[in-house]
Design a protein around this motif. Structure first.
Motif, PDB file in Angstrom:
ATOM      1  N   LEU A  57      26.789  -6.268   8.413  1.00  0.00           N
ATOM      2  CA  LEU A  57      27.404  -7.578   8.614  1.00  0.00           C
ATOM      3  C   LEU A  57      26.326  -8.544   9.073  1.00  0.00           C
ATOM      4  CD1 LEU A  57      29.756  -9.571   8.892  1.00  0.00           C
ATOM      5  CD2 LEU A  57      30.148  -8.658  11.197  1.00  0.00           C
ATOM      6  N   GLU A  58      26.158  -9.622   8.325  1.00  0.00           N
ATOM      7  CA  GLU A  58      25.171 -10.650   8.652  1.00  0.00           C
ATOM      8  C   GLU A  58      25.888 -11.938   9.044  1.00  0.00           C
ATOM      9  OE1 GLU A  58      21.211 -12.473   6.601  1.00  0.00           O
ATOM     10  OE2 GLU A  58      23.037 -12.575   5.400  1.00  0.00           O
ATOM     11  N   ILE A  59      25.555 -12.468  10.217  1.00  0.00           N
ATOM     12  CA  ILE A  59      26.079 -13.756  10.667  1.00  0.00           C
ATOM     13  C   ILE A  59      25.019 -14.806  10.376  1.00  0.00           C
ATOM     14  CG2 ILE A  59      27.133 -15.026  12.558  1.00  0.00           C
ATOM     15  CD1 ILE A  59      28.564 -12.422  11.878  1.00  0.00           C
ATOM     16  N   GLY A  60      25.230 -15.613   9.357  1.00  0.00           N
ATOM     17  CA  GLY A  60      24.274 -16.644   8.983  1.00  0.00           C
ATOM     18  C   GLY A  60      23.565 -16.324   7.678  1.00  0.00           C
ATOM     19  N   ALA A  71      19.626  -6.084   0.412  1.00  0.00           N
ATOM     20  CA  ALA A  71      20.261  -5.427  -0.735  1.00  0.00           C
ATOM     21  C   ALA A  71      19.225  -4.720  -1.607  1.00  0.00           C
ATOM     22  CB  ALA A  71      21.037  -6.452  -1.556  1.00  0.00           C
ATOM     23  N   LYS A  72      18.089  -5.350  -1.817  1.00  0.00           N
ATOM     24  CA  LYS A  72      17.049  -4.759  -2.665  1.00  0.00           C
ATOM     25  C   LYS A  72      16.366  -3.583  -1.979  1.00  0.00           C
ATOM     26  CE  LYS A  72      15.996  -8.447  -5.890  1.00  0.00           C
ATOM     27  NZ  LYS A  72      16.193  -7.568  -7.065  1.00  0.00           N
ATOM     28  N   ALA A  73      16.222  -3.668  -0.656  1.00  0.00           N
ATOM     29  CA  ALA A  73      15.566  -2.586   0.079  1.00  0.00           C
ATOM     30  C   ALA A  73      16.484  -1.395   0.292  1.00  0.00           C
ATOM     31  CB  ALA A  73      15.070  -3.104   1.426  1.00  0.00           C
ATOM     32  N   LEU A  74      17.802  -1.655   0.280  1.00  0.00           N
ATOM     33  CA  LEU A  74      18.797  -0.618   0.562  1.00  0.00           C
ATOM     34  C   LEU A  74      19.833  -0.586  -0.552  1.00  0.00           C
ATOM     35  CD1 LEU A  74      19.210  -1.779   4.236  1.00  0.00           C
ATOM     36  CD2 LEU A  74      18.136   0.386   3.586  1.00  0.00           C
ATOM     37  N   PRO A  75      19.514   0.039  -1.670  1.00  0.00           N
ATOM     38  CA  PRO A  75      20.416   0.016  -2.836  1.00  0.00           C
ATOM     39  C   PRO A  75      21.775   0.659  -2.600  1.00  0.00           C
ATOM     40  CG  PRO A  75      18.607   1.570  -3.161  1.00  0.00           C
ATOM     41  CD  PRO A  75      18.265   0.768  -1.948  1.00  0.00           C
ATOM     42  N   ASN A  76      21.911   1.469  -1.551  1.00  0.00           N
ATOM     43  CA  ASN A  76      23.196   2.113  -1.270  1.00  0.00           C
ATOM     44  C   ASN A  76      24.003   1.372  -0.204  1.00  0.00           C
ATOM     45  OD1 ASN A  76      22.764   4.293  -3.071  1.00  0.00           O
ATOM     46  ND2 ASN A  76      21.445   5.288  -1.564  1.00  0.00           N
ATOM     47  N   ALA A  77      23.508   0.215   0.226  1.00  0.00           N
ATOM     48  CA  ALA A  77      24.184  -0.550   1.270  1.00  0.00           C
ATOM     49  C   ALA A  77      24.965  -1.720   0.682  1.00  0.00           C
ATOM     50  CB  ALA A  77      23.172  -1.073   2.283  1.00  0.00           C
ATOM     51  N   HIS A  78      26.037  -2.094   1.379  1.00  0.00           N
ATOM     52  CA  HIS A  78      26.797  -3.285   1.021  1.00  0.00           C
ATOM     53  C   HIS A  78      26.692  -4.265   2.187  1.00  0.00           C
ATOM     54  CE1 HIS A  78      29.794  -5.487  -1.371  1.00  0.00           C
ATOM     55  NE2 HIS A  78      30.224  -5.937  -0.188  1.00  0.00           N
ATOM     56  N   ILE A  79      26.395  -5.531   1.872  1.00  0.00           N
ATOM     57  CA  ILE A  79      26.189  -6.543   2.893  1.00  0.00           C
ATOM     58  C   ILE A  79      27.313  -7.560   2.858  1.00  0.00           C
ATOM     59  CG2 ILE A  79      24.661  -8.384   3.723  1.00  0.00           C
ATOM     60  CD1 ILE A  79      23.171  -5.767   1.494  1.00  0.00           C
ATOM     61  N   VAL A  80      28.001  -7.713   3.985  1.00  0.00           N
ATOM     62  CA  VAL A  80      28.986  -8.779   4.168  1.00  0.00           C
ATOM     63  C   VAL A  80      28.287  -9.873   4.955  1.00  0.00           C
ATOM     64  CG1 VAL A  80      31.195  -9.440   5.174  1.00  0.00           C
ATOM     65  CG2 VAL A  80      30.903  -7.163   4.159  1.00  0.00           C
ATOM     66  N   THR A  81      28.228 -11.079   4.396  1.00  0.00           N
ATOM     67  CA  THR A  81      27.447 -12.135   5.025  1.00  0.00           C
ATOM     68  C   THR A  81      28.252 -13.428   5.083  1.00  0.00           C
ATOM     69  OG1 THR A  81      25.353 -13.374   4.896  1.00  0.00           O
ATOM     70  CG2 THR A  81      26.306 -12.624   2.813  1.00  0.00           C
ATOM     71  N   ILE A  82      28.110 -14.154   6.190  1.00  0.00           N
ATOM     72  CA  ILE A  82      28.949 -15.324   6.480  1.00  0.00           C
ATOM     73  C   ILE A  82      28.093 -16.586   6.571  1.00  0.00           C
ATOM     74  CG2 ILE A  82      30.643 -16.307   8.066  1.00  0.00           C
ATOM     75  CD1 ILE A  82      31.003 -13.452   9.208  1.00  0.00           C
ATOM     76  N   GLU A  83      28.552 -17.647   5.910  1.00  0.00           N
ATOM     77  CA  GLU A  83      27.859 -18.938   5.969  1.00  0.00           C
ATOM     78  C   GLU A  83      28.874 -20.071   6.070  1.00  0.00           C
ATOM     79  OE1 GLU A  83      25.514 -21.860   6.460  1.00  0.00           O
ATOM     80  OE2 GLU A  83      24.641 -19.841   6.341  1.00  0.00           O
ATOM     81  N   ARG A  84      28.634 -21.007   6.987  1.00  0.00           N
ATOM     82  CA  ARG A  84      29.567 -22.111   7.181  1.00  0.00           C
ATOM     83  C   ARG A  84      29.153 -23.392   6.472  1.00  0.00           C
ATOM     84  NH1 ARG A  84      28.689 -23.972  13.516  1.00  0.00           N
ATOM     85  NH2 ARG A  84      26.535 -24.714  13.299  1.00  0.00           N
ATOM     86  N   THR A 106      29.198  -9.260  -0.237  1.00  0.00           N
ATOM     87  CA  THR A 106      30.432 -10.021  -0.090  1.00  0.00           C
ATOM     88  C   THR A 106      30.069 -11.261   0.710  1.00  0.00           C
ATOM     89  OG1 THR A 106      31.841  -8.053  -0.103  1.00  0.00           O
ATOM     90  CG2 THR A 106      32.768 -10.071   0.842  1.00  0.00           C
ATOM     91  N   LEU A 107      30.078 -12.419   0.057  1.00  0.00           N
ATOM     92  CA  LEU A 107      29.718 -13.668   0.710  1.00  0.00           C
ATOM     93  C   LEU A 107      30.979 -14.385   1.155  1.00  0.00           C
ATOM     94  CD1 LEU A 107      27.472 -13.249  -1.811  1.00  0.00           C
ATOM     95  CD2 LEU A 107      26.527 -15.253  -0.685  1.00  0.00           C
ATOM     96  N   LEU A 108      31.071 -14.634   2.447  1.00  0.00           N
ATOM     97  CA  LEU A 108      32.238 -15.290   3.021  1.00  0.00           C
ATOM     98  C   LEU A 108      31.863 -16.702   3.468  1.00  0.00           C
ATOM     99  CD1 LEU A 108      33.641 -12.382   5.224  1.00  0.00           C
ATOM    100  CD2 LEU A 108      34.323 -13.011   2.902  1.00  0.00           C
ATOM    101  N   PHE A 109      32.687 -17.681   3.088  1.00  0.00           N
ATOM    102  CA  PHE A 109      32.457 -19.063   3.482  1.00  0.00           C
ATOM    103  C   PHE A 109      33.337 -19.403   4.672  1.00  0.00           C
ATOM    104  CE2 PHE A 109      33.738 -23.616   2.904  1.00  0.00           C
ATOM    105  CZ  PHE A 109      32.549 -24.160   3.382  1.00  0.00           C
ATOM    106  N   GLY A 110      32.701 -19.858   5.750  1.00  0.00           N
ATOM    107  CA  GLY A 110      33.460 -20.234   6.936  1.00  0.00           C
ATOM    108  C   GLY A 110      32.637 -20.071   8.198  1.00  0.00           C
TER     109      GLY A 110
END
Length: 219
Positions: A57-60, A71-84, A106-110
């Motif tokens: 989970l990335e904030i920002g 994502a490129k360094a960790l091909p088996n990882a999924h990143i959920v990231t939030i941007e307002r 998964t890019l979340l807007f808010g």
């Protein structure tokens, strides 16, 4: 902090980056978008490779630079990231498409302080990466730390704020003085946290790595 000559020396040793990543760095520089510096992102990616998280989970998000690098360094990882910021959010979507990392993200807007219910749907996370409004670091930590897995770690960027957290020189701008005080308070709170042990690495703009107390390397 590491002196400029040492920084340039270490940067010259880094592996060559693909053109799409270089283009993102150029865009960030030209449009004054804050992204992690070369040594900071490489340090974080190395730590993440050791941890081998499956969900981050990335904030920002900003324009998606660090999320795409993860994502490129960790091909088996999924990143959920939030941007307002809507413009940066849309730019991140474009870059995710261009770098073929969209399926991993998964890019979340808010505002991260207001969409925790949406984020919970994607939990648990092995890593929480805080890289948004510095004055809200503690709130981000307290809001999203409960969504971590048992082996989860927390990475906070910019905790040394250009070295200003340690300076004795007077700071003229009131806003900067207040921000420095908030970062200093966060660092002190973090280092004294009863459930997490933390190390602050003086690289880039300062990076704090927090792990649960008593956690073993193979947990």
């Amino acid at each position: 902090m590491v002196n400029e000559e040492m920084i340039h020396y270490l940067e010259r040793l880094l592996p060559k980056k693909e053109e799409a990543i270089v283009a993102m760095e150029q865009y960030a520089h030209e449009h004054h978008v804050p992204i992690m510096d070369a040594l900071g992102i490489e340090t974080m990616l190395h730590i993440l490779k050791l941890v081998q998280p499956t969900r981050i989970l990335e904030i920002g998000t900003a324009i998606g630079y660090s999320a795409i690098r993860m994502a490129k360094a960790l091909p088996n990882a999924h990143i959920v990231t939030i941007e307002r910021d809507e413009k940066r959010y849309k730019q991140a979507l474009v870059y995710a498409e261009q770098t073929n990392t969209k399926a991993q993200m998964t890019l979340l807007f808010g505002d991260a302080l207001h969409i925790s219910d949406e984020v919970k749907k994607h939990a648990p996370f092995d890593v929480l990466f805080i890289d948004a409004a510095k004055g809200q670091y503690r709130r981000f930590f307290e809001l999203y730390e409960p969504l971590l897995s048992e082996r989860g770690i927390i990475i906070t960027d910019n905790v040394l704020f250009k070295g200003l957290v340690a300076t004795n020189e007077p700071i003229e701008q009131k806003r900067i003085r207040q921000l420095i005080k908030k970062i200093q308070a966060y660092n002190e709170w973090l280092m004294a946290h009863p459930r997490y042990e933390t190390v602050i690495i003086p690289i880039g703009d300062g990076m704090a790595i927090s792990r649960k107390r008593g956690q073993q390397p193979n947990d």
